[in-house]
Design a protein around this motif. Structure first.
Motif, PDB file in Angstrom:
ATOM      1  N   PHE A 366      15.754  57.796  56.363  1.00  0.00           N
ATOM      2  CA  PHE A 366      15.511  57.194  55.060  1.00  0.00           C
ATOM      3  C   PHE A 366      15.570  55.669  55.165  1.00  0.00           C
ATOM      4  O   PHE A 366      16.505  55.115  55.750  1.00  0.00           O
ATOM      5  N   LEU A 367      14.600  55.006  54.594  1.00  0.00           N
ATOM      6  CA  LEU A 367      14.587  53.547  54.467  1.00  0.00           C
ATOM      7  C   LEU A 367      14.455  53.219  52.989  1.00  0.00           C
ATOM      8  O   LEU A 367      13.469  53.594  52.348  1.00  0.00           O
ATOM      9  N   ILE A 368      15.445  52.532  52.423  1.00  0.00           N
ATOM     10  CA  ILE A 368      15.518  52.300  50.984  1.00  0.00           C
ATOM     11  C   ILE A 368      15.350  50.815  50.716  1.00  0.00           C
ATOM     12  O   ILE A 368      16.044  49.974  51.302  1.00  0.00           O
ATOM     13  N   TYR A 369      14.419  50.496  49.803  1.00  0.00           N
ATOM     14  CA  TYR A 369      14.147  49.111  49.406  1.00  0.00           C
ATOM     15  C   TYR A 369      14.340  48.983  47.900  1.00  0.00           C
ATOM     16  O   TYR A 369      13.818  49.789  47.129  1.00  0.00           O
ATOM     17  N   ALA A 370      15.100  47.973  47.498  1.00  0.00           N
ATOM     18  CA  ALA A 370      15.300  47.692  46.080  1.00  0.00           C
ATOM     19  C   ALA A 370      14.367  46.568  45.644  1.00  0.00           C
ATOM     20  O   ALA A 370      14.096  45.636  46.410  1.00  0.00           O
ATOM     21  N   GLY A 371      13.870  46.656  44.418  1.00  0.00           N
ATOM     22  CA  GLY A 371      12.992  45.615  43.887  1.00  0.00           C
ATOM     23  C   GLY A 371      11.736  45.465  44.715  1.00  0.00           C
ATOM     24  O   GLY A 371      11.070  46.443  45.069  1.00  0.00           O
ATOM     25  N   ASN A 372      11.423  44.203  45.068  1.00  0.00           N
ATOM     26  CA  ASN A 372      10.226  43.908  45.857  1.00  0.00           C
ATOM     27  C   ASN A 372      10.545  43.605  47.315  1.00  0.00           C
ATOM     28  O   ASN A 372       9.740  42.956  48.011  1.00  0.00           O
ATOM     29  N   ASP A 373      11.699  44.064  47.789  1.00  0.00           N
ATOM     30  CA  ASP A 373      12.083  43.780  49.176  1.00  0.00           C
ATOM     31  C   ASP A 373      11.102  44.375  50.180  1.00  0.00           C
ATOM     32  O   ASP A 373      11.006  43.898  51.314  1.00  0.00           O
ATOM     33  N   TYR A 374      10.386  45.399  49.768  1.00  0.00           N
ATOM     34  CA  TYR A 374       9.474  46.066  50.692  1.00  0.00           C
ATOM     35  C   TYR A 374       8.281  45.193  51.076  1.00  0.00           C
ATOM     36  O   TYR A 374       7.559  45.497  52.031  1.00  0.00           O
ATOM     37  N   GLN A 375       8.050  44.103  50.325  1.00  0.00           N
ATOM     38  CA  GLN A 375       6.874  43.262  50.588  1.00  0.00           C
ATOM     39  C   GLN A 375       7.118  42.225  51.679  1.00  0.00           C
ATOM     40  O   GLN A 375       6.179  41.637  52.180  1.00  0.00           O
ATOM     41  N   GLY A 376       8.378  42.019  52.057  1.00  0.00           N
ATOM     42  CA  GLY A 376       8.678  40.989  53.035  1.00  0.00           C
ATOM     43  C   GLY A 376       8.673  41.521  54.458  1.00  0.00           C
ATOM     44  O   GLY A 376       8.236  42.648  54.735  1.00  0.00           O
ATOM     45  N   GLY A 378       9.781  43.287  57.808  1.00  0.00           N
ATOM     46  CA  GLY A 378      10.534  44.523  57.944  1.00  0.00           C
ATOM     47  C   GLY A 378      10.275  45.504  56.821  1.00  0.00           C
ATOM     48  O   GLY A 378      10.982  46.502  56.693  1.00  0.00           O
ATOM     49  N   GLY A 379       9.260  45.222  56.013  1.00  0.00           N
ATOM     50  CA  GLY A 379       8.954  46.078  54.868  1.00  0.00           C
ATOM     51  C   GLY A 379       7.869  47.081  55.174  1.00  0.00           C
ATOM     52  O   GLY A 379       7.746  47.605  56.293  1.00  0.00           O
ATOM     53  N   LEU A 380       7.026  47.306  54.170  1.00  0.00           N
ATOM     54  CA  LEU A 380       6.034  48.374  54.235  1.00  0.00           C
ATOM     55  C   LEU A 380       4.997  48.150  55.336  1.00  0.00           C
ATOM     56  O   LEU A 380       4.519  49.100  55.954  1.00  0.00           O
ATOM     57  N   VAL A 381       4.643  46.901  55.590  1.00  0.00           N
ATOM     58  CA  VAL A 381       3.573  46.619  56.559  1.00  0.00           C
ATOM     59  C   VAL A 381       3.987  46.984  57.985  1.00  0.00           C
ATOM     60  O   VAL A 381       3.124  47.098  58.863  1.00  0.00           O
ATOM     61  N   ASP A 382       5.278  47.159  58.220  1.00  0.00           N
ATOM     62  CA  ASP A 382       5.722  47.558  59.556  1.00  0.00           C
ATOM     63  C   ASP A 382       5.422  49.032  59.836  1.00  0.00           C
ATOM     64  O   ASP A 382       5.415  49.451  61.004  1.00  0.00           O
ATOM     65  N   TYR A 383       5.169  49.803  58.789  1.00  0.00           N
ATOM     66  CA  TYR A 383       4.973  51.251  58.948  1.00  0.00           C
ATOM     67  C   TYR A 383       3.601  51.724  58.486  1.00  0.00           C
ATOM     68  O   TYR A 383       3.149  52.791  58.914  1.00  0.00           O
ATOM     69  N   ILE A 384       2.948  50.954  57.628  1.00  0.00           N
ATOM     70  CA  ILE A 384       1.634  51.343  57.100  1.00  0.00           C
ATOM     71  C   ILE A 384       0.678  50.169  57.257  1.00  0.00           C
ATOM     72  O   ILE A 384       1.040  49.017  56.966  1.00  0.00           O
ATOM     73  N   ASP A 385      -0.533  50.439  57.718  1.00  0.00           N
ATOM     74  CA  ASP A 385      -1.537  49.385  57.844  1.00  0.00           C
ATOM     75  C   ASP A 385      -1.800  48.734  56.488  1.00  0.00           C
ATOM     76  O   ASP A 385      -1.859  49.408  55.457  1.00  0.00           O
ATOM     77  N   GLU A 387      -4.376  47.555  55.140  1.00  0.00           N
ATOM     78  CA  GLU A 387      -5.588  47.903  54.405  1.00  0.00           C
ATOM     79  C   GLU A 387      -5.487  49.225  53.659  1.00  0.00           C
ATOM     80  O   GLU A 387      -6.358  49.529  52.833  1.00  0.00           O
ATOM     81  N   ILE A 388      -4.440  50.050  53.920  1.00  0.00           N
ATOM     82  CA  ILE A 388      -4.311  51.317  53.190  1.00  0.00           C
ATOM     83  C   ILE A 388      -3.103  51.328  52.258  1.00  0.00           C
ATOM     84  O   ILE A 388      -2.770  52.367  51.696  1.00  0.00           O
ATOM     85  N   LEU A 393       1.152  49.165  44.734  1.00  0.00           N
ATOM     86  CA  LEU A 393       2.217  48.557  45.518  1.00  0.00           C
ATOM     87  C   LEU A 393       1.813  47.184  46.039  1.00  0.00           C
ATOM     88  O   LEU A 393       2.453  46.641  46.950  1.00  0.00           O
ATOM     89  N   GLY A 394       0.766  46.633  45.476  1.00  0.00           N
ATOM     90  CA  GLY A 394       0.318  45.300  45.863  1.00  0.00           C
ATOM     91  C   GLY A 394      -0.764  45.297  46.910  1.00  0.00           C
ATOM     92  O   GLY A 394      -1.183  44.216  47.355  1.00  0.00           O
ATOM     93  N   GLY A 395      -1.248  46.460  47.342  1.00  0.00           N
ATOM     94  CA  GLY A 395      -2.312  46.531  48.328  1.00  0.00           C
ATOM     95  C   GLY A 395      -3.687  46.538  47.685  1.00  0.00           C
ATOM     96  O   GLY A 395      -3.840  46.369  46.469  1.00  0.00           O
ATOM     97  N   GLU A 396      -4.700  46.751  48.511  1.00  0.00           N
ATOM     98  CA  GLU A 396      -6.076  46.732  48.019  1.00  0.00           C
ATOM     99  C   GLU A 396      -6.742  48.106  48.074  1.00  0.00           C
ATOM    100  O   GLU A 396      -7.902  48.245  47.707  1.00  0.00           O
TER     101      GLU A 396
END
Length: 595
Positions: A366-376, A378-385, A387-388, A393-396
């Motif tokens: 489990f990886l838990i992010y509060a607020g918008n911490d996932y955008q920095g 070590g966040g979401l981009v480390d696990y998901i490309d 472009e998808i 969640l702020g993507g395109e």
């Protein structure tokens, strides 16, 4: 809430006490007290969680004790002297440990030659044991898996892990008469129990029985999501992560859990979640072929934006806990990573409720992010490309996961309607249902026109034991009269119990037994065939397996209530080719017996 261990007696010494009934036994005691002040109305749920944790602690303590006792046995230690305080011990206390080696007498000069010979035998035995261990680790050519196959479909395995997989698969082939799961599936259960074969075999067999009982293998072909789920269930598959794992997105904060439970019931939600897990396994196999490397698990992204106290509705939490328990028991090591985004302040309350029901190895993912911490970093981009990443969640990338919303109250059902729907879900399947009682078997009749025909059967015993018989009669048995009270004056739960052999018939005159009775144990898959010798009517019978009278006399009084057995049955189809009449079930025939 406070959970604290307490001493069972303030006067008891610090040393482990002697058992009061036998001085040669050691008594281990463990107690705890639970004081719950207030917990948002979930006091009873928290109590169950604490009891489950406490029971697990006791079980773990027992395993540790048994482990060290086994270590002592392996070292040849047969006795441990009773402990006494240091003030009472003499200057030269007796030895505390006695082993087979220390208990041996000193050899005399005349035994020296035999002793030397014994040392040679011991060395030879040690060499043989070492060679046996190396053989198990390295494997023989017949017992080893192909290296390319392992690399392509299973991933990196040590020689010991490969040996465990082979041994468990061979055991299933020898003892399990039903469908043998794939190596990938067996490997998940081994990994879930750190390659302990006995523990993995236990949970795997339980899961295989569960899959037969609930027909999970056919779920993707038979389950069709109701329109309510298609409109208001905020979850769906979305591409894959950087490791090639299928990606499932769940917008839990936007889901009306109360509305879904009130409109569909707990069973519909459970079946929908099971279909998601089955679809995940299928997608893992597809991605393994696409990426050319083993992909055995998927990634789940949970968006908690909008989660609040209304999501902690007690029946909804109860349904969630049951779903987690079922998934944990039957889909181990299928979750590669769980990303929890935008966790609100109420999330710790929900996490406290559900985390005890999640396996420790799963919680580590489990990886838990509060607020918008996932955008920095070590966040979401480390696990998901990038472009998808979904647009919300702020993507395109446009994500087709439904946005949810409140389920209209006009779609709510009464508790009676939901209960009937739950029963219908597990009975209206590819199987037919039937119930048997003690003294009231279930029977079907097959008419044979030509001799030398073949009757085949294939059924599963899901719970309890049953006895299977085949009889022959020259005259057709008459269908039983419909009795609203049933054969024993009570309603049959299944509603399809059929008894064809008339009570006035005499065995050996009106009908005869053509096969020896077959006792079918719980969890078995039974297949067989019979070549008919005469034309006429063949009656297949399943009846409750009664215990011997000597065993029944010692049972408590409550066991004399009516035994209940359920038989999900398939229709029997026939195919005629010249003088051969081939009768066989179109699908699997399952049997469940409950006492």
């Amino acid at each position: 809430m406070r959970l604290s261990p307490t001493e069972s007696s303030s006067t008891r010494p610090a040393a482990t006490p002697v058992h009061p009934e036998n001085e040669d036994w050691t008594c281990f005691e463990q107690t705890a007290s639970l004081d719950i002040k207030s917990f948002f109305g979930f006091e009873s749920t928290v109590e169950k969680i604490a009891m489950k944790q406490y029971a697990g602690s006791i079980k773990k303590g027992k395993e540790i004790i048994e482990f060290y006792l086994k270590e002592l046995e392996d070292e040849g230690i047969t006795h441990v002297a009773r402990w006494s305080p240091s003030s009472q011990t003499s200057a030269h206390p007796p030895p505390l440990i006695t082993s087979s080696a220390t208990a041996a007498t000193v050899s005399t000069a005349t035994d020296a030659k035999d002793g030397a010979c014994g040392e040679t035998k011991a060395e030879t035995s040690l060499v043989l044991q070492t060679e046996s261990l190396l053989e198990m680790l390295t494997g023989t050519p017949e017992d080893k898996l192909d290296a390319d196959y392992i690399k392509r479909y299973l991933g990196d395995l040590t020689p010991l892990q490969e040996s465990c997989l082979i041994r468990l698969r061979k055991w299933l082939q020898e003892t399990h008469k039903g469908k043998i799961p794939k190596d990938e599936h067996i490997l998940r259960f081994l990994r879930a129990r750190d390659f302990n074969i006995d523990k993995a075999r236990e949970i795997l067999c339980q899961s295989l029985t569960w899959r037969k009982q609930h027909q999970v293998d056919y779920l993707l072909e038979t389950w069709s999501s109701p329109q309510v789920l298609q409109d208001f269930y905020t979850g769906g598959w979305h591409h894959h992560d950087r490791d090639g794992r299928p990606l499932y997105i769940l917008r839990l904060g936007h889901m009306d859990t109360k509305g879904l439970v009130r409109a569909l019931g707990e069973e519909s939600l459970l079946r929908h979640v099971l279909s998601i897990n089955e679809e995940g396994l299928r997608r893992c196999e597809e991605n393994t072929k696409v990426f050319g490397r083993p992909i055995s698990c998927w990634t789940c992204l949970v968006d908690l934006e909008g989660l609040n106290m209304r999501h902690l509705w007690r029946p909804g939490v109860k349904a969630l806990l049951r779903i987690i328990e079922v998934v944990e028991a039957n889909y181990p090591e299928t979750l590669g990573r769980l990303l929890i985004l935008r966790a609100p302040r109420v999330f710790p309350v929900l996490w406290t409720l559900v985390s005890p029901f999640i396996d420790e190895n799963t919680r580590k993912k489990f990886l838990i992010y509060a607020g918008n911490d996932y955008q920095g970093p070590g966040g979401l981009v480390d696990y998901i490309d990038k472009e998808i990443i979904p647009d919300f969640l702020g993507g395109e990338c446009m994500c087709e996961v439904p946005e949810g919303g409140l389920v209209p109250k006009s779609m709510y059902r009464t508790p009676e309607e939901l209960e009937n729907e739950d029963v219908r879900l597990w009975t209206e399947t590819i199987y037919q249902s039937s119930s048997i009682f003690k003294g009231a078997p279930h029977e079907i009749v097959i008419e044979i026109i030509d001799a030398s025909s073949v009757i085949t059967w294939d059924f599963d015993v899901c719970k309890g034991d049953v006895v299977f018989n085949i009889y022959h009669s020259k005259r057709a048995p008459q269908p039983p009269r419909k009795d609203p009270l049933g054969a024993h004056g009570i309603t049959s739960p299944g509603g399809n119990n059929v008894q064809l052999i008339d009570k006035s018939w005499t065995l050996g005159q009106d009908y005869s037994m053509v096969e020896s009775p077959l006792t079918c144990k719980e969890g078995e898959s039974v297949q067989g065939s019979h070549i008919t010798r005469w034309p006429g009517f063949y009656i297949l019978q399943w009846k409750f397996h009664s215990m011997p009278a000597c065993s029944a006399t010692n049972l408590p009084e409550w066991t004399t209530s009516w035994p209940r057995c359920k038989f999900p049955l398939t229709s029997v189809k026939s195919c005629t080719t010249r003088r051969s009449w081939d009768l066989q079930t179109s699908e699997r025939l399952a049997a469940m017996c409950e006492v």
